[in-house]
Design a protein around this motif. Structure first.
Motif, PDB file in Angstrom:
ATOM      1  N   UNK A 196       0.844  -1.203   0.000  1.00  0.00           N
ATOM      2  CA  UNK A 196       0.000   0.000   0.000  1.00  0.00           C
ATOM      3  C   UNK A 196       0.876   1.250   0.000  1.00  0.00           C
ATOM      4  N   UNK A 197       1.909   1.241   0.838  1.00  0.00           N
ATOM      5  CA  UNK A 197       2.838   2.371   0.884  1.00  0.00           C
ATOM      6  C   UNK A 197       3.576   2.545  -0.438  1.00  0.00           C
ATOM      7  N   UNK A 198       4.013   1.442  -1.030  1.00  0.00           N
ATOM      8  CA  UNK A 198       4.727   1.508  -2.310  1.00  0.00           C
ATOM      9  C   UNK A 198       3.835   2.141  -3.378  1.00  0.00           C
ATOM     10  N   UNK A 199       2.577   1.725  -3.451  1.00  0.00           N
ATOM     11  CA  UNK A 199       1.650   2.297  -4.435  1.00  0.00           C
ATOM     12  C   UNK A 199       1.480   3.797  -4.222  1.00  0.00           C
ATOM     13  N   UNK A 200       1.371   4.202  -2.961  1.00  0.00           N
ATOM     14  CA  UNK A 200       1.212   5.625  -2.659  1.00  0.00           C
ATOM     15  C   UNK A 200       2.459   6.416  -3.064  1.00  0.00           C
ATOM     16  N   UNK A 201       3.627   5.883  -2.763  1.00  0.00           N
ATOM     17  CA  UNK A 201       4.865   6.572  -3.120  1.00  0.00           C
ATOM     18  C   UNK A 201       5.009   6.697  -4.633  1.00  0.00           C
ATOM     19  N   UNK A 202       4.688   5.620  -5.345  1.00  0.00           N
ATOM     20  CA  UNK A 202       4.847   5.636  -6.805  1.00  0.00           C
ATOM     21  C   UNK A 202       3.816   6.530  -7.490  1.00  0.00           C
ATOM     22  N   UNK A 203       2.749   6.866  -6.786  1.00  0.00           N
ATOM     23  CA  UNK A 203       1.740   7.766  -7.345  1.00  0.00           C
ATOM     24  C   UNK A 203       2.083   9.236  -7.117  1.00  0.00           C
ATOM     25  N   UNK A 204       3.135   9.514  -6.332  1.00  0.00           N
ATOM     26  CA  UNK A 204       3.561  10.895  -6.136  1.00  0.00           C
ATOM     27  C   UNK A 204       4.087  11.445  -7.462  1.00  0.00           C
ATOM     28  N   UNK A 205       3.879  12.721  -7.707  1.00  0.00           N
ATOM     29  CA  UNK A 205       4.284  13.314  -8.984  1.00  0.00           C
ATOM     30  C   UNK A 205       3.089  13.472  -9.898  1.00  0.00           C
ATOM     31  N   UNK A 206       3.155  14.481 -10.773  1.00  0.00           N
ATOM     32  CA  UNK A 206       1.982  14.828 -11.571  1.00  0.00           C
ATOM     33  C   UNK A 206       2.154  14.600 -13.071  1.00  0.00           C
ATOM     34  N   UNK A 207       3.354  14.249 -13.528  1.00  0.00           N
ATOM     35  CA  UNK A 207       3.549  14.079 -14.967  1.00  0.00           C
ATOM     36  C   UNK A 207       2.899  12.789 -15.468  1.00  0.00           C
ATOM     37  N   UNK A 208       2.257  12.890 -16.630  1.00  0.00           N
ATOM     38  CA  UNK A 208       1.511  11.753 -17.189  1.00  0.00           C
ATOM     39  C   UNK A 208       2.430  10.950 -18.127  1.00  0.00           C
ATOM     40  N   UNK A 209       3.398  10.265 -17.520  1.00  0.00           N
ATOM     41  CA  UNK A 209       4.402   9.586 -18.337  1.00  0.00           C
ATOM     42  C   UNK A 209       3.835   8.392 -19.091  1.00  0.00           C
ATOM     43  N   UNK A 210       2.798   7.759 -18.538  1.00  0.00           N
ATOM     44  CA  UNK A 210       2.204   6.617 -19.244  1.00  0.00           C
ATOM     45  C   UNK A 210       1.492   7.053 -20.519  1.00  0.00           C
ATOM     46  N   UNK A 211       1.171   8.342 -20.610  1.00  0.00           N
ATOM     47  CA  UNK A 211       0.476   8.874 -21.787  1.00  0.00           C
ATOM     48  C   UNK A 211       1.438   9.528 -22.769  1.00  0.00           C
ATOM     49  N   UNK A 212       2.753   9.422 -22.511  1.00  0.00           N
ATOM     50  CA  UNK A 212       3.740   9.938 -23.452  1.00  0.00           C
ATOM     51  C   UNK A 212       4.046  11.410 -23.313  1.00  0.00           C
ATOM     52  N   UNK A 213       3.815  11.998 -22.146  1.00  0.00           N
ATOM     53  CA  UNK A 213       4.064  13.424 -21.953  1.00  0.00           C
ATOM     54  C   UNK A 213       5.501  13.718 -21.502  1.00  0.00           C
ATOM     55  N   UNK A 214       6.326  12.698 -21.436  1.00  0.00           N
ATOM     56  CA  UNK A 214       7.687  12.856 -20.936  1.00  0.00           C
ATOM     57  C   UNK A 214       8.693  12.631 -22.060  1.00  0.00           C
ATOM     58  N   UNK A 215       9.736  13.467 -22.069  1.00  0.00           N
ATOM     59  CA  UNK A 215      10.851  13.274 -22.992  1.00  0.00           C
ATOM     60  C   UNK A 215      11.792  12.244 -22.385  1.00  0.00           C
ATOM     61  N   UNK A 216      12.000  11.120 -23.091  1.00  0.00           N
ATOM     62  CA  UNK A 216      12.890  10.077 -22.586  1.00  0.00           C
ATOM     63  C   UNK A 216      12.379   9.488 -21.283  1.00  0.00           C
ATOM     64  N   UNK A 217      13.291   9.194 -20.359  1.00  0.00           N
ATOM     65  CA  UNK A 217      12.998   8.704 -18.995  1.00  0.00           C
ATOM     66  C   UNK A 217      12.384   7.309 -18.986  1.00  0.00           C
ATOM     67  N   UNK A 218      11.178   7.174 -19.532  1.00  0.00           N
ATOM     68  CA  UNK A 218      10.510   5.868 -19.618  1.00  0.00           C
ATOM     69  C   UNK A 218      10.402   5.526 -21.103  1.00  0.00           C
ATOM     70  N   UNK A 219      11.113   4.502 -21.534  1.00  0.00           N
ATOM     71  CA  UNK A 219      11.230   4.232 -22.973  1.00  0.00           C
ATOM     72  C   UNK A 219      10.219   3.215 -23.492  1.00  0.00           C
ATOM     73  N   UNK A 220       9.624   2.479 -22.568  1.00  0.00           N
ATOM     74  CA  UNK A 220       8.664   1.449 -22.986  1.00  0.00           C
ATOM     75  C   UNK A 220       7.866   1.053 -21.749  1.00  0.00           C
ATOM     76  N   UNK A 221       6.572   0.874 -21.942  1.00  0.00           N
ATOM     77  CA  UNK A 221       5.748   0.433 -20.814  1.00  0.00           C
ATOM     78  C   UNK A 221       4.718  -0.567 -21.325  1.00  0.00           C
ATOM     79  N   UNK A 222       4.841  -1.789 -20.839  1.00  0.00           N
ATOM     80  CA  UNK A 222       3.904  -2.842 -21.230  1.00  0.00           C
ATOM     81  C   UNK A 222       3.715  -3.758 -20.024  1.00  0.00           C
ATOM     82  N   UNK A 223       2.503  -3.809 -19.478  1.00  0.00           N
ATOM     83  CA  UNK A 223       2.259  -4.625 -18.281  1.00  0.00           C
ATOM     84  C   UNK A 223       2.683  -6.079 -18.430  1.00  0.00           C
ATOM     85  N   UNK A 224       2.554  -6.631 -19.640  1.00  0.00           N
ATOM     86  CA  UNK A 224       2.953  -8.021 -19.845  1.00  0.00           C
ATOM     87  C   UNK A 224       4.463  -8.204 -19.698  1.00  0.00           C
TER      88      UNK A 224
END
Length: 541
Positions: A107-135
């Motif tokens: 529960x704590x890990x989920x809360x910590x990882x939700x900190x921050x406002x940038x929508x990186x999963x939607x492609x709003x970030x330059x670099x940083x996260x290069x690929x995201x696939x739950x599988x």
């Protein structure tokens, strides 16, 4: 005797005639020491101007009024960083008396990882996260779990994880056209890969050529990891300018910078600021001419350029297929889409890799040898890297590369149609550097930030860049970015002289401050703020 020699001997006679032996010794000693001092001042690697400028600013800081002003500014900056980075909620500053349950930890890990406002999963970030696939995350999570306890420092205990590392290195060397003698190791990231190459060449030059004051010649656009390595390893950096139009290294200036203490030449494929690629063939030719190793930094785009020809995009030679290229760094954790903390350093010959190693033979604990900076290494990262590469396969990487380069070229093409912008050079892979001659480009950076975009800011000259990742290839993301740029440029041009405000103003001001040590102090404050925890009012800790 030649006239000029008679003048010299005559001067010597006048100095020493009638002198006592002790006076002659004193004069000679003073002259020799003075000559040595002058040579040290004049012939240090760093220019006299740069050293004088540093000294002036250092002395200025000793003036009480200046010191107070500097301290006040640093404190204000520091408070601002802490305010920005500190998060709401409880901070754990002591171990809990009773261990947390797994449910509470998750529960704590989920809360910590939700900190921050940038929508990186939607492609709003330059670099940083290069690929995201739950599988894929599910796969690497399971693999990491299986190998989380392994450590290649103990190859007799964990031979399987060592086999995986060897296979990752060999597969990567093959992609970069390494022959049967090509070799390397995995590292924890691009900076360590760069550092290992620098160490190898420093030690090689010392052992083979007796060089004790090594320098490396590199473009101004080379990754700052080389500067970090130089500071750790005692190597002087001879920074060469780039062509203002192409942003590629000036080969003529690079050749002029080479001297008898040069232990390595550096080229980028591509560089971080603008995504352009240096003329690696020309750099390698210099390496052959002067018998100096050549390192190609492909940390950022290495796992794109090796697949670009297969994806239908021509690319200039950049790898071991060029005689004279002796090492390559490439990050698997960028476009190799592996978990963070994974990179590869490659050499054309084993002799160079041997100088990367650290070996101690006289330690009471036994003979000790390690291939990289770390002794113990995370076998889980190695296993997860191996699993990711095997899961993607050649066809998977080619397809991903095609999508990323297609998207990059599309964004570049559209940005070039916007009248008040320009693109730095010709992007080689996935990075597009953006500038403007009509307004402060940081105005655009700030406006896009207000819309949720997170781009990289550049200096000398001012610019911003977007590093296109697989996230940007998703439907609508590229078009959204282009439209937002168009809209904001049109808005800015209604008042193009408007001063930059907020965080983006810092980048503009930072370039104009001549005391770069002061900018360094501000940067240290920012790093400090990342380790912020509130002080307990009761305990004072």
């Amino acid at each position: 005797m030649e006239p000029h020699l008679r003048m010299v001997t005559g001067s010597i006679d006048r100095v020493f005639t009638g002198r006592q032996p002790w006076q002659i010794v004193a004069i000679t000693t003073t002259t020799v020491l003075g000559t040595i001092w002058i040579c040290q001042v004049l012939f240090q690697e760093e220019s006299l101007y740069k050293r004088a400028k540093k000294k002036v600013f250092k002395l200025a800081r000793l003036i009480p009024a200046v010191r107070r002003k500097v301290d006040a500014e640093i404190e204000k900056i520091n408070d601002g960083f802490i305010k920005d980075i500190s998060q709401k909620g409880n901070y754990y500053t002591e171990l809990p008396n009773d261990g947390m349950s797994q449910e509470e930890i998750l529960k704590n890990v989920d809360e910590y990882l939700d900190l921050g406002h940038y929508r990186w999963k939607e492609g709003y970030i330059s670099g940083a996260v290069y690929y995201y696939n739950p599988e894929l995350i599910k796969l690497v999570t399971e693999v990491y779990g299986k190998a989380s306890y392994t450590n290649p420092l103990h190859p007799d205990v964990f031979p399987g994880v060592c086999k995986m590392e060897a296979e990752v290195v060999r597969m990567t060397a093959t992609l970069f056209h390494g022959g049967s003698s090509a070799c390397g190791t995995m590292t924890t990231g691009g900076t360590e890969s760069i550092m290992m190459a620098c160490k190898a060449y420093r030690d090689y030059a010392n052992d083979q050529r007796g060089i004790t004051k090594p320098n490396m010649v590199l473009p101004a656009t080379a990754h700052t990891g080389f500067d970090k390595a130089a500071k750790y390893l005692g190597i002087y950096t001879k920074v060469v300018p780039v062509n203002g139009k192409t942003t590629e290294v000036d080969i003529v200036a690079m050749e002029r910078a080479i001297n008898r203490n040069t232990v390595m030449l550096v080229g980028s494929a591509p560089n971080f600021p603008y995504g352009t690629m240096d003329d690696i063939e020309a750099i390698a030719a210099l390496g052959r001419k002067y018998n100096i190793p050549v390192h190609v930094d492909a940390c950022l785009g290495g796992f794109l350029i090796v697949f670009m020809k297969r994806a239908g995009y021509p690319v200039r030679p950049f790898d071991f297929s060029i005689p004279g290229v002796t090492s390559i760094s490439a990050d698997t954790h960028k476009y190799g889409f592996t978990p963070k903390g994974s990179s590869v350093i490659l050499y054309s010959e084993k002799v160079y890799r041997h100088y990367q190693y650290t070996v101690t033979t006289e330690w009471p604990g036994g003979v000790y040898g390690s291939p990289t900076v770390n002794g113990s290494r995370a076998g889980g990262v190695i296993a997860a890297t191996w699993a990711t590469m095997m899961n993607f396969g050649l066809d998977g990487y080619v397809e991903a590369t095609k999508r990323i380069i297609d998207t990059t070229r599309y964004i570049e093409q559209e940005l070039r149609t916007i009248k008040n912008l320009f693109i730095f050079g010709t992007p080689a892979t996935s990075v597009i550097g953006i500038g403007s001659r009509d307004f402060d480009i940081f105005l655009l950076g700030g406006e896009l930030s207000n819309l949720g975009w997170n781009l990289n800011s550049l200096q000398f000259p001012s610019g911003i860049h977007i590093c296109v990742t697989y996230m940007h290839t998703e439907a609508g993301v590229a078009d959204k970015f282009i439209q937002d740029v168009r809209t904001k440029v049109a808005l800015i041009m209604k008042n193009p002289t408007k001063p930059v405000e907020g965080k983006m103003a810092i980048y503009g001001v930072a370039q104009s401050v001549p005391d770069r040590e002061l900018i360094g102090d501000f940067t240290k404050c920012f790093i400090d703020s990342m380790y912020y925890t509130p002080v307990d009012k009761k305990t004072g800790k």
